[in-house]
Design an enzyme around this catalytic site. Structure first.
Site, PDB file in Angstrom:
ATOM      1  N   ASP A 194      42.474  50.565  35.288  1.00 20.20           N
ATOM      2  CA  ASP A 194      42.411  49.137  35.600  1.00 20.20           C
ATOM      3  C   ASP A 194      43.432  48.432  34.708  1.00 20.20           C
ATOM      4  O   ASP A 194      43.190  48.212  33.517  1.00 20.20           O
ATOM      5  CB  ASP A 194      40.989  48.626  35.341  1.00 20.20           C
ATOM      6  CG  ASP A 194      40.885  47.119  35.519  1.00 20.20           C
ATOM      7  OD1 ASP A 194      41.908  46.475  35.817  1.00 20.20           O
ATOM      8  OD2 ASP A 194      39.766  46.592  35.349  1.00 20.20           O
ATOM      9  N   GLN A 197      44.732  43.534  32.953  1.00 22.65           N
ATOM     10  CA  GLN A 197      45.202  42.827  31.748  1.00 22.65           C
ATOM     11  C   GLN A 197      46.507  43.416  31.226  1.00 22.65           C
ATOM     12  O   GLN A 197      47.238  42.756  30.497  1.00 22.65           O
ATOM     13  CB  GLN A 197      44.138  42.900  30.637  1.00 22.65           C
ATOM     14  CG  GLN A 197      42.871  42.137  30.952  1.00 22.65           C
ATOM     15  CD  GLN A 197      43.104  40.645  31.137  1.00 22.65           C
ATOM     16  OE1 GLN A 197      44.045  40.069  30.592  1.00 22.65           O
ATOM     17  NE2 GLN A 197      42.260  40.004  31.923  1.00 22.65           N
ATOM     18  N   LYS A 220      47.515  37.408  37.403  1.00 20.79           N
ATOM     19  CA  LYS A 220      47.534  37.560  35.947  1.00 20.79           C
ATOM     20  C   LYS A 220      48.939  37.897  35.452  1.00 20.79           C
ATOM     21  O   LYS A 220      49.156  38.097  34.259  1.00 20.79           O
ATOM     22  CB  LYS A 220      46.532  38.639  35.519  1.00 20.79           C
ATOM     23  CG  LYS A 220      45.079  38.240  35.777  1.00 20.79           C
ATOM     24  CD  LYS A 220      44.130  39.235  35.182  1.00 20.79           C
ATOM     25  CE  LYS A 220      42.762  39.224  35.829  1.00 20.79           C
ATOM     26  NZ  LYS A 220      41.909  38.131  35.389  1.00 20.79           N
ATOM     27  N   CYS A 357      32.976  38.060  32.769  1.00 24.18           N
ATOM     28  CA  CYS A 357      32.722  39.133  33.742  1.00 24.18           C
ATOM     29  C   CYS A 357      32.660  40.492  33.060  1.00 24.18           C
ATOM     30  O   CYS A 357      33.088  41.511  33.631  1.00 24.18           O
ATOM     31  CB  CYS A 357      33.784  39.153  34.854  1.00 24.18           C
ATOM     32  SG  CYS A 357      33.848  37.652  35.783  1.00 24.18           S
TER      33      CYS A 357
HETATM   34  C1  LIG Z   1      40.235  44.028  33.117  1.00 23.22           C
HETATM   35  C2  LIG Z   1      40.026  43.334  34.420  1.00 23.22           C
HETATM   36  N1  LIG Z   1      39.786  44.059  35.516  1.00 23.22           N
HETATM   37  C3  LIG Z   1      39.610  43.502  36.726  1.00 23.22           C
HETATM   38  C4  LIG Z   1      39.660  42.149  36.878  1.00 23.22           C
HETATM   39  C5  LIG Z   1      39.433  41.559  38.234  1.00 23.22           C
HETATM   40  O1  LIG Z   1      40.576  40.912  38.674  1.00 23.22           O
HETATM   41  P1  LIG Z   1      40.530  40.023  40.020  1.00 23.22           P
HETATM   42  O2  LIG Z   1      39.430  39.038  39.834  1.00 23.22           O
HETATM   43  O3  LIG Z   1      41.874  39.396  40.058  1.00 23.22           O
HETATM   44  O4  LIG Z   1      40.294  40.960  41.151  1.00 23.22           O
HETATM   45  C6  LIG Z   1      39.891  41.343  35.769  1.00 23.22           C
HETATM   46  C7  LIG Z   1      39.891  39.871  35.876  1.00 23.22           C
HETATM   47  O5  LIG Z   1      39.635  39.156  34.929  1.00 23.22           O
HETATM   48  C8  LIG Z   1      40.086  41.947  34.500  1.00 23.22           C
HETATM   49  O6  LIG Z   1      40.318  41.223  33.403  1.00 23.22           O
END
Ligand SMILES: Cc1ncc(COP(=O)(O)O)c(C=O)c1O
Length: 400
Positions: A194, A197, A220, A357
């Site tokens: 993932d 960030q 982001k 989150c």
């Molecule tokens: C580490 C990480 N993974 C996944 C996501 C999810 O991203 P999105 O809401 O753009 O799908 C985020 C969003 O803050 C995140 O910080």
């Protein structure tokens, strides 16, 4: 880095010159070049892609595919078709998880961590519910970091999927992935990274990492909302069960059956977010033109200044002093993070408060909510001075 010059690329500062934006980990500010690309598409084409053959439609298809190529170069993928446009990191992870719902079985293990964003927890919980596989968590060290050692010990012959954040959105730690990916492959597991960030902060090389899947979101990385990326090795993506069906992702269709098109179309059902996907190219090109080393050096200097400044205040508890990127997560002792936010907001200081989150890491920190400052290339020491000024007001009001 010249912040005044950098800010000229971000039109929000023209409209809100006093904005102190310290929430780029939630969503980065949007580049002028990105907004221009979106406007250009709607003003000069507006046509659907991959379908009609008239001039505008053809040009938009070329622009869309060009953007795929630029993203391929940004992450050093081998082939353009290993880059799939999605709605965002969340959808990308769900697409991969959906596939493994029909692959995993009871006894199999999925390895994740308490540092994950919910986007990289919930889909795997669902896979486990549907297949009987078990969700395992790597043990964090005393600083709430994922260590290589702990990861290597957690991978065994039952491990089928390792899904880890490249950089934690709460703690800002970089996960040591290289050897872990090797070990996962030795036991036959696949690895999803993932990089939501990571993409705006560190160079990503999917070939050197040798990860199987990697995901991130456009918003982001100074790009638009509504678009993201699923990278996957060609061999894996060509067998991934599509999450959605319809549109141009088929090869043949008769009354009862269909066959799937080749990559990347097979995983891009329906009309994609065309303008947003096209506008991801200037975002990636902007990052490349500045260079990850310069981005990192600037953010590091503001990060150090933030830590020093916060430490001059009483009653501040910082949870991640050794973060690898510009994320500082803290609380004012005895004051709820949301209450602090109202003071910061009054001063036009934008930060994130809450669980970001990522409830599991907050449970480990024994905090229901925290304040998160996230620093990007357009931030200056003056932004941090504004933050400190507003925090002082909050401390005076709530404590002294
Ligand atoms: C580490 C990480 N993974 C996944 C996501 C999810 O991203 P999105 O809401 O753009 O799908 C985020 C969003 O803050 C995140 O910080």
């Amino acid at each position: 880095m010249n912040v005044i010059e950098i800010r000229k690329h971000f039109p929000i500062y023209e409209h809100q010159p006093h904005l102190t934006y310290l929430d780029s980990a939630a969503s980065a500010l949007k580049l002028n070049e990105v907004l221009e690309a979106i406007k250009h598409y709607y003003e000069t084409s507006s046509a659907n892609i991959m379908r009609s053959g008239f001039k505008n439609a053809y040009q938009s298809t070329l622009d869309y595919e060009h953007s795929r190529h630029v993203i391929k170069q940004l992450i050093h993928a081998t082939y353009d078709e290993e880059v799939i446009f999605t709605k965002g990191a969340t959808q990308s992870i769900n697409m991969v998880a959906h596939h493994y719902e029909s692959v995993l079985q009871k006894g199999d293990e999925i390895l994740i961590s308490h540092l994950e964003h919910h986007a990289n927890i919930l889909p795997w919980q669902n896979v486990c519910k549907k297949t009987g596989a078990s969700l395992k968590y790597v043990a964090l060290d005393q600083h709430f970091k994922i260590t290589e050692d702990a990861l290597l010990k957690s991978i065994n012959e039952r491990t089928k999927i390792v899904a880890l954040t490249y950089i934690s959105n709460v703690m800002g730690y970089i996960t040591p992935l290289q050897k872990v990916i090797q070990k996962a492959h030795e036991v036959g597991a696949v690895v999803l990274v993932d990089a939501a960030q990571a993409v705006a902060h560190i160079e990503i090389n999917v070939q050197t990492l040798d990860c199987d899947y990697l995901v991130f979101s456009g918003h982001k990385m100074f790009g638009p909302t509504g678009v993201g990326i699923l990278y996957g090795k060609q061999t894996l993506l060509s067998h991934l069960t599509p999450f959605e069906l319809g549109g141009q992702m088929m090869d043949e269709v008769d009354e009862q059956h269909y066959t799937l098109a080749k990559l990347p179309a097979r995983l891009e059902a329906g009309t994609p977010p065309i303008a947003e996907a096209i506008a991801l190219a200037p975002a990636a090109m902007f990052i490349k033109s500045i260079g990850y080393n310069n981005i990192h050096a600037h953010i590091k200097s503001i990060h150090t200044y933030t830590l020093q400044s916060l430490k001059t205040l009483k009653d501040i508890e910082i949870y991640n002093e050794t973060a690898d990127i510009g994320i500082v997560t803290f609380n004012i002792r005895g004051v709820h993070a949301h209450d602090v936010q109202s003071f910061l907001s009054e001063e036009d200081v934008a930060v994130r408060t809450g669980h970001h989150c990522a409830k599991l890491i907050h449970q480990q920190l024994k905090q229901a909510a925290t304040i998160r400052v996230s620093i990007s290339i357009y931030n200056s020491k003056e932004d941090i001075d504004q933050l400190i000024k507003a925090l002082k007001q909050a401390i005076t009001f709530f404590i002294h």
